[in-house]
Design an enzyme around this catalytic site. Structure first.
Site, PDB file in Angstrom:
ATOM      1  CD1 TRP A  52       0.552   0.560   3.293  1.00  0.00           C
ATOM      2  CD2 TRP A  52      -0.099  -1.574   3.138  1.00  0.00           C
ATOM      3  NE1 TRP A  52       1.065  -0.095   4.376  1.00  0.00           N
ATOM      4  CE2 TRP A  52       0.677  -1.424   4.311  1.00  0.00           C
ATOM      5  CE3 TRP A  52      -0.618  -2.840   2.843  1.00  0.00           C
ATOM      6  CZ2 TRP A  52       0.956  -2.473   5.179  1.00  0.00           C
ATOM      7  CZ3 TRP A  52      -0.335  -3.880   3.709  1.00  0.00           C
ATOM      8  CH2 TRP A  52       0.432  -3.699   4.848  1.00  0.00           C
ATOM      9  CG  ASP A 101       1.804   3.623  14.657  1.00  0.00           C
ATOM     10  OD1 ASP A 101       2.767   4.150  15.276  1.00  0.00           O
ATOM     11  OD2 ASP A 101       1.975   2.878  13.670  1.00  0.00           O
ATOM     12  CD  GLU A 140      -2.511   3.983   8.319  1.00  0.00           C
ATOM     13  OE1 GLU A 140      -2.748   3.650   9.499  1.00  0.00           O
ATOM     14  OE2 GLU A 140      -1.365   4.120   7.878  1.00  0.00           O
ATOM     15  CG  LEU A 183      -8.079  -8.729   8.441  1.00  0.00           C
ATOM     16  CD1 LEU A 183      -8.416  -7.589   7.480  1.00  0.00           C
ATOM     17  CD2 LEU A 183      -6.687  -8.529   9.020  1.00  0.00           C
ATOM     18  CE1 TYR A 206     -10.478  -5.030  18.720  1.00  0.00           C
ATOM     19  CE2 TYR A 206      -8.895  -6.273  17.414  1.00  0.00           C
ATOM     20  CZ  TYR A 206      -9.302  -5.744  18.631  1.00  0.00           C
ATOM     21  OH  TYR A 206      -8.534  -5.947  19.760  1.00  0.00           O
ATOM     22  CD  GLN A 263      -7.487  -2.444  18.571  1.00  0.00           C
ATOM     23  OE1 GLN A 263      -8.552  -2.564  17.984  1.00  0.00           O
ATOM     24  NE2 GLN A 263      -7.428  -2.315  19.882  1.00  0.00           N
ATOM     25  CB  THR A 264      -4.383  -6.284  12.368  1.00  0.00           C
ATOM     26  OG1 THR A 264      -5.714  -6.129  12.858  1.00  0.00           O
ATOM     27  CG2 THR A 264      -4.243  -7.663  11.783  1.00  0.00           C
ATOM     28  CB  CYS A 317      17.597   7.908  22.312  1.00  0.00           C
ATOM     29  SG  CYS A 317      16.338   6.899  23.138  1.00  0.00           S
ATOM     30  CE1 TYR A 357      -1.826   6.298  13.269  1.00  0.00           C
ATOM     31  CE2 TYR A 357      -3.542   4.825  12.429  1.00  0.00           C
ATOM     32  CZ  TYR A 357      -2.219   5.247  12.454  1.00  0.00           C
ATOM     33  OH  TYR A 357      -1.293   4.639  11.641  1.00  0.00           O
ATOM     34  CB  CYS A 406      20.218   1.611  20.857  1.00  0.00           C
ATOM     35  SG  CYS A 406      18.747   1.383  21.920  1.00  0.00           S
TER      36      CYS A 406
END
Length: 359
Positions: A23, A146, A45, A88, A90, A50-51, A214, A128, A205
């Site tokens: 995408w 996110d 999106e 998927l 939800y 949540q996947t 950081c 979001y 890191c």
């Protein structure tokens, strides 16, 4: 709270290390003027909520092959969309997906609004998703936050306020850090940094373009961030599932009510779920057959509760009529039914072999 990280450093890293996703328009193509398709950005999106990317990839490719434009999706039968979505999770997202496609096609001439305010008026598009589409599809400056970006920002700022209380602080930091130029690539770069470098455990890191900025790394607490508030214990609800198998192998199914949990999805007949529900009352059975309880119950976890479902199975003669609102699904059709994961588990237990997966 002062952050010294430079967005240009992250964008340079992204130009070299961007993930190749079906995408996404790669940064080198964006540099040559290739514009993202808002339909594909929106669809990805919604699917990614949540996947994981790994779980979404095949669904996205199947959806866009079957419905290559928002107008095509708008004209699709809702049942076909639910079947394509099965697995998927939800499922309210799938219903809103169809409504949103219809709204864009019918009210906006097939063109998505190009700013956050307009996007938030669409069904199923929250803060979001609106920010992500505005930034990625239209290069609007928007604070996209996110789970990956939350992790990056809490570590970058050594923010010890636990989630979800820290969300307003994180959003403010992202707003401050997001550049005027290439905000869409910047949002995707932040996502990629969290997914591939600033991972939940053992962050790399040494490979991070912001390692010198950081605060979490400097204080030695990066891996412990973000902090999370203790979760409330989930209750356990119970119920029964009835797997009736006709002599030719067809299985009795019905459709759940259009609203509510798993709304509009297919299932073997089940009882209501509650903490006090009976699991051995055959008065709930859909047909007068010789029912036998499976040796193992089906267990599944939803967002707010655990489910334990006793599976009862029975053989039905070939001339058994389906009750009103039910149908017999032949074995070859089960794979295409709009069965959520928990119902595939019930069928697998009732049939005595793994149920066909959605994809």
């Amino acid at each position: 709270m002062n952050i010294t990280a430079n967005p240009a450093e992250l964008l340079t890293w992204y130009d070299r290390h961007a993930r190749r996703l079906p995408w996404r328009v790669p940064p080198e193509d964006r540099a040559h003027g290739v514009v993202p398709d808002p339909y594909r950005v929106w669809l990805s999106e919604v699917m990614l909520q949540q996947t994981t990317v790994a779980a979404v990839r095949s669904y996205f490719e199947a959806f866009t092959k079957k419905w290559p434009t928002v107008k095509a999706l708008a004209r699709a039968a809702e049942e076909d969309v639910m079947k394509a979505w099965a697995g998927l999770g939800y499922y309210s997202r799938a219903r809103n997906l169809k409504k949103c496609a219809e709204t864009v096609a019918d009210d906006f001439g097939g063109r998505f609004p190009d700013d956050e305010d307009g996007l938030r008026q669409l069904p199923g598009v929250g803060p979001y998703t609106a920010a992500a589409i505005a930034a990625i599809a239209f290069d609007r400056k928007a604070a996209v936050v996110d789970g990956n970006i939350e992790r990056v920002m809490t570590r970058l700022a050594a923010l010890e306020t636990p989630l979800p209380q820290a969300k307003p602080q994180i959003r403010a930091l992202v707003e401050k850090l997001t550049p005027e130029g290439r905000p869409g690539d910047f949002a995707q770069a932040m996502m990629d940094l969290g997914a591939t470098i600033c991972t939940p455990r053992k962050p790399a890191c040494a490979l991070c373009p912001w390692t010198s900025h950081c605060a979490g790394r400097k204080q030695g607490i990066a891996e412990s961030l973000p902090r999370k508030a203790p979760k409330a214990e989930k209750p356990t609800r119970k119920g029964m599932a009835f797997v009736a198998i006709r002599e030719d192998g067809a299985v009795l199914l019905r459709r759940r009510p259009p609203r509510g949990l798993l709304g509009g999805m297919s299932e073997p007949p089940t009882t209501p779920w509650s903490e006090e529900a009976e699991t051995d009352n055959l008065g709930h059975a859909p047909l007068p057959l010789e029912w036998q309880r499976s040796a193992a119950d089906v267990r599944h976890t939803f967002t707010h509760f655990h489910l334990e479902m006793a599976v009862w199975r029975a053989k039905a003669p070939s001339d058994t009529a389906a009750p009103d609102g039910h149908w017999w699904s032949p074995p070859a059709d089960l794979d295409g039914e709009a069965l959520p994961t928990v119902m595939r588990k019930a069928l697998a237990e009732g049939i005595g072999k793994p149920a066909a997966k959605a994809r």
